[in-house]
Design a protein around this motif. Structure first.
Motif, PDB file in Angstrom:
ATOM      1  N   ARG A 198      66.445  11.665  48.415  1.00  0.00           N
ATOM      2  CA  ARG A 198      65.354  11.143  47.587  1.00  0.00           C
ATOM      3  C   ARG A 198      64.828   9.801  48.092  1.00  0.00           C
ATOM      4  O   ARG A 198      63.864   9.276  47.574  1.00  0.00           O
ATOM      5  CB  ARG A 198      65.832  10.987  46.151  1.00  0.00           C
ATOM      6  N   LYS A 199      65.498   9.240  49.072  1.00  0.00           N
ATOM      7  CA  LYS A 199      65.109   7.929  49.586  1.00  0.00           C
ATOM      8  C   LYS A 199      64.233   8.078  50.815  1.00  0.00           C
ATOM      9  O   LYS A 199      64.228   9.094  51.472  1.00  0.00           O
ATOM     10  CB  LYS A 199      66.351   7.104  49.924  1.00  0.00           C
ATOM     11  N   ARG A 200      63.507   7.025  51.110  1.00  0.00           N
ATOM     12  CA  ARG A 200      62.684   6.973  52.300  1.00  0.00           C
ATOM     13  C   ARG A 200      63.308   6.006  53.284  1.00  0.00           C
ATOM     14  O   ARG A 200      63.861   4.975  52.903  1.00  0.00           O
ATOM     15  CB  ARG A 200      61.260   6.493  51.970  1.00  0.00           C
ATOM     16  N   CYS A 201      63.195   6.341  54.543  1.00  0.00           N
ATOM     17  CA  CYS A 201      63.742   5.479  55.583  1.00  0.00           C
ATOM     18  C   CYS A 201      62.895   4.215  55.701  1.00  0.00           C
ATOM     19  O   CYS A 201      61.668   4.268  55.653  1.00  0.00           O
ATOM     20  CB  CYS A 201      63.746   6.227  56.909  1.00  0.00           C
ATOM     21  N   GLN A 202      63.568   3.105  55.843  1.00  0.00           N
ATOM     22  CA  GLN A 202      62.899   1.843  56.100  1.00  0.00           C
ATOM     23  C   GLN A 202      63.011   1.592  57.597  1.00  0.00           C
ATOM     24  O   GLN A 202      64.112   1.391  58.110  1.00  0.00           O
ATOM     25  CB  GLN A 202      63.554   0.721  55.310  1.00  0.00           C
ATOM     26  N   PRO A 203      61.884   1.657  58.329  1.00  0.00           N
ATOM     27  CA  PRO A 203      61.952   1.527  59.791  1.00  0.00           C
ATOM     28  C   PRO A 203      62.658   0.257  60.240  1.00  0.00           C
ATOM     29  O   PRO A 203      62.533  -0.793  59.626  1.00  0.00           O
ATOM     30  CB  PRO A 203      60.486   1.510  60.220  1.00  0.00           C
ATOM     31  N   HIS A 249      60.005   7.427  60.944  1.00  0.00           N
ATOM     32  CA  HIS A 249      61.235   6.923  61.562  1.00  0.00           C
ATOM     33  C   HIS A 249      61.614   7.908  62.658  1.00  0.00           C
ATOM     34  O   HIS A 249      61.806   9.086  62.384  1.00  0.00           O
ATOM     35  CB  HIS A 249      62.349   6.831  60.517  1.00  0.00           C
ATOM     36  N   HIS A 250      61.694   7.432  63.870  1.00  0.00           N
ATOM     37  CA  HIS A 250      61.805   8.329  65.010  1.00  0.00           C
ATOM     38  C   HIS A 250      63.126   8.139  65.749  1.00  0.00           C
ATOM     39  O   HIS A 250      63.275   7.178  66.507  1.00  0.00           O
ATOM     40  CB  HIS A 250      60.603   8.123  65.935  1.00  0.00           C
ATOM     41  N   PRO A 251      64.072   9.060  65.534  1.00  0.00           N
ATOM     42  CA  PRO A 251      65.375   8.950  66.202  1.00  0.00           C
ATOM     43  C   PRO A 251      65.249   9.273  67.686  1.00  0.00           C
ATOM     44  O   PRO A 251      64.296   9.912  68.132  1.00  0.00           O
ATOM     45  CB  PRO A 251      66.217  10.012  65.492  1.00  0.00           C
ATOM     46  N   ASP A 252      66.250   8.829  68.435  1.00  0.00           N
ATOM     47  CA  ASP A 252      66.373   9.254  69.823  1.00  0.00           C
ATOM     48  C   ASP A 252      67.013  10.631  69.820  1.00  0.00           C
ATOM     49  O   ASP A 252      67.983  10.867  69.094  1.00  0.00           O
ATOM     50  CB  ASP A 252      67.254   8.285  70.619  1.00  0.00           C
ATOM     51  N   ALA A 277      60.804  13.508  61.213  1.00  0.00           N
ATOM     52  CA  ALA A 277      60.771  12.111  61.656  1.00  0.00           C
ATOM     53  C   ALA A 277      59.359  11.548  61.566  1.00  0.00           C
ATOM     54  O   ALA A 277      59.158  10.407  61.120  1.00  0.00           O
ATOM     55  CB  ALA A 277      61.299  12.004  63.088  1.00  0.00           C
ATOM     56  N   ASN A 278      58.383  12.329  61.971  1.00  0.00           N
ATOM     57  CA  ASN A 278      56.998  11.867  61.908  1.00  0.00           C
ATOM     58  C   ASN A 278      56.552  11.668  60.469  1.00  0.00           C
ATOM     59  O   ASN A 278      55.876  10.686  60.146  1.00  0.00           O
ATOM     60  CB  ASN A 278      56.088  12.861  62.629  1.00  0.00           C
TER      61      ASN A 278
END
Length: 89
Positions: free
Chosen positions: A9-14, A75-78, A70-71
């Motif tokens: 339910r949370k959003r990633c903080q870049p 937030h874009h992981p390797d 990710a898009n």
């Protein structure tokens, strides 16, 4: 302690600067809510997991799904991609 449902339910903080890293005790608590295959890096600044698949097409399908999510999250992981595996960091 949060559970996986809470995290969905949370959003990633870049992590693009201006935000201090989480303290180790917070990282450990959040990590326990994830699948046990996730590993914390030695420097405590990232997590990673290797996923294995039965063939290249399934691997690429996973990579495409991760790329789409990710898009959407900004937030874009390797991603390290091999024939039957993908490591997400």
């Amino acid at each position: 302690m949060p559970n996986a449902q809470d995290l969905t339910r949370k959003r990633c903080q870049p992590c693009e600067g201006g935000v201090p890293p989480l303290p180790p005790e917070s990282v450990g608590e959040l990590l326990r809510a994830l699948h046990p295959d996730w590993r914390l890096a030695a420097d405590g600044r990232s997590i990673s997991r290797q996923c294995e698949f039965s063939g290249y097409n399934r691997t690429i399908g996973f990579v495409n799904a991760v790329a789409w999510i990710a898009n959407t999250e900004g937030h874009h992981p390797d991603l390290q991609v091999g024939y039957q595996r993908c490591t997400v960091t």
